[in-house]
Design a protein around this motif. Sequence first.
Motif, mmCIF file in Angstrom:
data_model
loop_
_atom_site.group_PDB
_atom_site.id
_atom_site.type_symbol
_atom_site.label_atom_id
_atom_site.label_comp_id
_atom_site.label_asym_id
_atom_site.label_seq_id
_atom_site.Cartn_x
_atom_site.Cartn_y
_atom_site.Cartn_z
ATOM 1 N N PRO A 168 0.836 -1.204 -0.081
ATOM 2 C CA PRO A 168 -0.205 0.134 0.012
ATOM 3 C C PRO A 168 0.661 1.212 -0.216
ATOM 4 O O PRO A 168 1.751 1.198 0.495
ATOM 5 C CB PRO A 168 -0.713 -0.193 1.305
ATOM 6 C CG PRO A 168 -0.749 -1.603 1.935
ATOM 7 C CD PRO A 168 0.506 -2.027 1.019
ATOM 8 N N VAL A 169 0.359 2.320 -0.436
ATOM 9 C CA VAL A 169 0.985 3.451 -0.689
ATOM 10 C C VAL A 169 0.027 4.632 -0.345
ATOM 11 O O VAL A 169 -1.096 4.528 -0.579
ATOM 12 C CB VAL A 169 1.432 3.861 -2.212
ATOM 13 C CG1 VAL A 169 2.091 5.413 -2.447
ATOM 14 C CG2 VAL A 169 2.497 2.759 -2.659
ATOM 15 N N LEU A 170 0.561 5.703 0.510
ATOM 16 C CA LEU A 170 -0.126 6.945 0.814
ATOM 17 C C LEU A 170 0.749 8.141 0.377
ATOM 18 O O LEU A 170 1.842 8.060 0.898
ATOM 19 C CB LEU A 170 -0.351 6.799 2.370
ATOM 20 C CG LEU A 170 -1.171 8.169 2.828
ATOM 21 C CD1 LEU A 170 -2.505 8.316 2.391
ATOM 22 C CD2 LEU A 170 -1.194 8.105 4.546
ATOM 23 N N GLY A 172 16.441 -5.340 3.938
ATOM 24 C CA GLY A 172 17.095 -6.675 3.791
ATOM 25 C C GLY A 172 16.402 -7.469 2.654
ATOM 26 O O GLY A 172 16.160 -8.801 2.862
ATOM 27 N N ASN A 173 15.599 -6.753 1.768
ATOM 28 C CA ASN A 173 14.752 -7.520 0.715
ATOM 29 C C ASN A 173 13.631 -8.093 1.468
ATOM 30 O O ASN A 173 12.818 -9.026 1.028
ATOM 31 C CB ASN A 173 15.420 -8.697 0.008
ATOM 32 C CG ASN A 173 16.391 -8.196 -0.854
ATOM 33 O OD1 ASN A 173 16.283 -7.372 -1.613
ATOM 34 N ND2 ASN A 173 17.621 -8.686 -0.967
ATOM 35 N N SER A 174 13.081 -7.351 2.598
ATOM 36 C CA SER A 174 11.982 -7.984 3.247
ATOM 37 C C SER A 174 10.616 -7.021 2.706
ATOM 38 O O SER A 174 10.976 -6.244 1.779
ATOM 39 C CB SER A 174 12.159 -7.692 4.810
ATOM 40 O OG SER A 174 11.980 -6.422 4.992
ATOM 41 N N GLU A 175 9.441 -7.357 3.164
ATOM 42 C CA GLU A 175 8.274 -6.561 2.531
ATOM 43 C C GLU A 175 8.546 -5.357 3.126
ATOM 44 O O GLU A 175 8.722 -5.139 4.270
ATOM 45 C CB GLU A 175 7.096 -7.447 2.928
ATOM 46 C CG GLU A 175 6.774 -8.899 2.160
ATOM 47 C CD GLU A 175 6.649 -8.539 0.701
ATOM 48 O OE1 GLU A 175 5.960 -7.494 0.201
ATOM 49 O OE2 GLU A 175 7.015 -9.256 -0.011
ATOM 50 N N VAL A 176 8.177 -4.301 2.372
ATOM 51 C CA VAL A 176 7.995 -3.149 2.771
ATOM 52 C C VAL A 176 6.750 -2.319 2.578
ATOM 53 O O VAL A 176 5.874 -2.565 1.404
ATOM 54 C CB VAL A 176 9.246 -2.125 2.212
ATOM 55 C CG1 VAL A 176 10.550 -2.882 2.490
ATOM 56 C CG2 VAL A 176 9.265 -2.025 0.686
ATOM 57 N N ILE A 177 6.424 -1.275 3.096
ATOM 58 C CA ILE A 177 5.143 -0.476 2.743
ATOM 59 C C ILE A 177 5.844 0.934 2.675
ATOM 60 O O ILE A 177 6.486 1.620 3.334
ATOM 61 C CB ILE A 177 4.367 -0.211 4.081
ATOM 62 C CG1 ILE A 177 3.571 -1.652 4.482
ATOM 63 C CG2 ILE A 177 3.233 0.660 3.709
ATOM 64 C CD1 ILE A 177 2.908 -1.543 5.705
ATOM 65 N N SER A 178 5.450 1.616 1.490
ATOM 66 C CA SER A 178 5.796 3.000 0.925
ATOM 67 C C SER A 178 4.702 3.809 1.490
ATOM 68 O O SER A 178 3.742 3.847 0.980
ATOM 69 C CB SER A 178 6.083 3.005 -0.322
ATOM 70 O OG SER A 178 6.631 4.304 -0.885
ATOM 71 N N GLU A 179 5.341 4.868 2.196
ATOM 72 C CA GLU A 179 4.352 6.005 2.528
ATOM 73 C C GLU A 179 4.718 7.389 1.760
ATOM 74 O O GLU A 179 5.942 7.405 1.746
ATOM 75 C CB GLU A 179 4.563 6.285 4.249
ATOM 76 C CG GLU A 179 4.199 5.371 5.048
ATOM 77 C CD GLU A 179 2.592 5.110 5.249
ATOM 78 O OE1 GLU A 179 1.842 5.806 4.474
ATOM 79 O OE2 GLU A 179 2.002 4.209 5.866
#
Length: 384
Positions: free
Chosen positions: A9-11, A377-384
């Motif tokens: 998700p992105v905000l 470290g290539n883990s899942e990320v959320i972009s704000e």
Amino acid sequence: MREAKKHRPVLAILPKGSDPQLTDILAQNDIPYEFLPRFRNIGPAFSLREKLVRHRDKLRSEYQLITRLGKYKLKDSVVHIDLAPWHSLLTLCYICARSGQVFITMHNRITSDSALRKSLWKIKLKIISRFSNFHILASNNDAKEYLRDLAPERLVDDIKITYTSVNPAEIDEVLRSEFDRGALGEKFGIAPDKLTVLCVGQFVERKGRWVFLAAAKKVLESEKDIQFVWVSNSKPTAEDEQRIAEYGLGDNFMLITSDRIGNERRDLLQMFRLGDIFVLPSLLEGLPIALLEAMAMKIPVISTNINGIPEALIHEKTGLLVEAGDADGLAEAIIRLKKDAALRKELAVNGRSIVMEKFDEREAAKTAWKSYAEAFGNSEVISE
């Protein structure tokens, strides 16, 4: 944001009063956005009182930003923010302490003749570099290399280049669309029988506006079948209009504001098609998107030999370079292209080729996303 949205998700959080074109783009891409109250005054401050008011507004706007971010759990998030440590160190430190990963993008070198100011920048960059979750992206290589003299090695070596770039699909869609040059030119008073020299950008000092007009005056001394058009997103002041009149260009110069063109991005791109030569005589610049768009639109370009511009504009191959502030040199370059149709065509073809190969926004977005992922470290990320 489109690339990040494919994964998480992105905000977007914007200041109230942001350009409607931006919010339209966000809406078209189903990207949610929120507004912050707008306190920040970014205009020039001349008196002590004006400087104090501007500083107060800066603190108020940053407080509102911190408060808004406090609504979200950010330890597993990327906060990509339009702040800089040399202006907003404490705010950035606070955000870094409460967020997963924090990114800023540097668009051009920060210049100053003051040794004291540079020393302060070095101290601030050293402080922010202690946060291992703070990262910088650069929109051109010149901006990255400039930081080598200011920032710790760890911070600079971590910088990825996410080039200022264009949307190839959007460019090609506009180029394929029907285009009535005569009708569009008539709408804005652009003569169909004259070669058109076009500039697109804010009508401000750092874009070289008076250099542009001085060059136009010089060109018109010998070339009568030529006209100059500047498309700006803001209206000139009364003082600007008075100074424009002093150049005596008459109907051979037109300043067109973007509110007359239309709200869609493609409306502005259609305006590019009125230009036979594109000129951007910037005095201070990173790598301007208007220049890249003109090149992608197959228009021969002239710009200045500063900062990130030569990374796209290779002299006499993908365009012509002149020295910043050199109105006579700019006039000579314009006349040269006016008289050499073969060179105009060669530069237009080569210019489009380099932009489409090197400055594709999809590739820049992938680089940004890869940087986000690597920071975790290539883990899942959320972009704000």
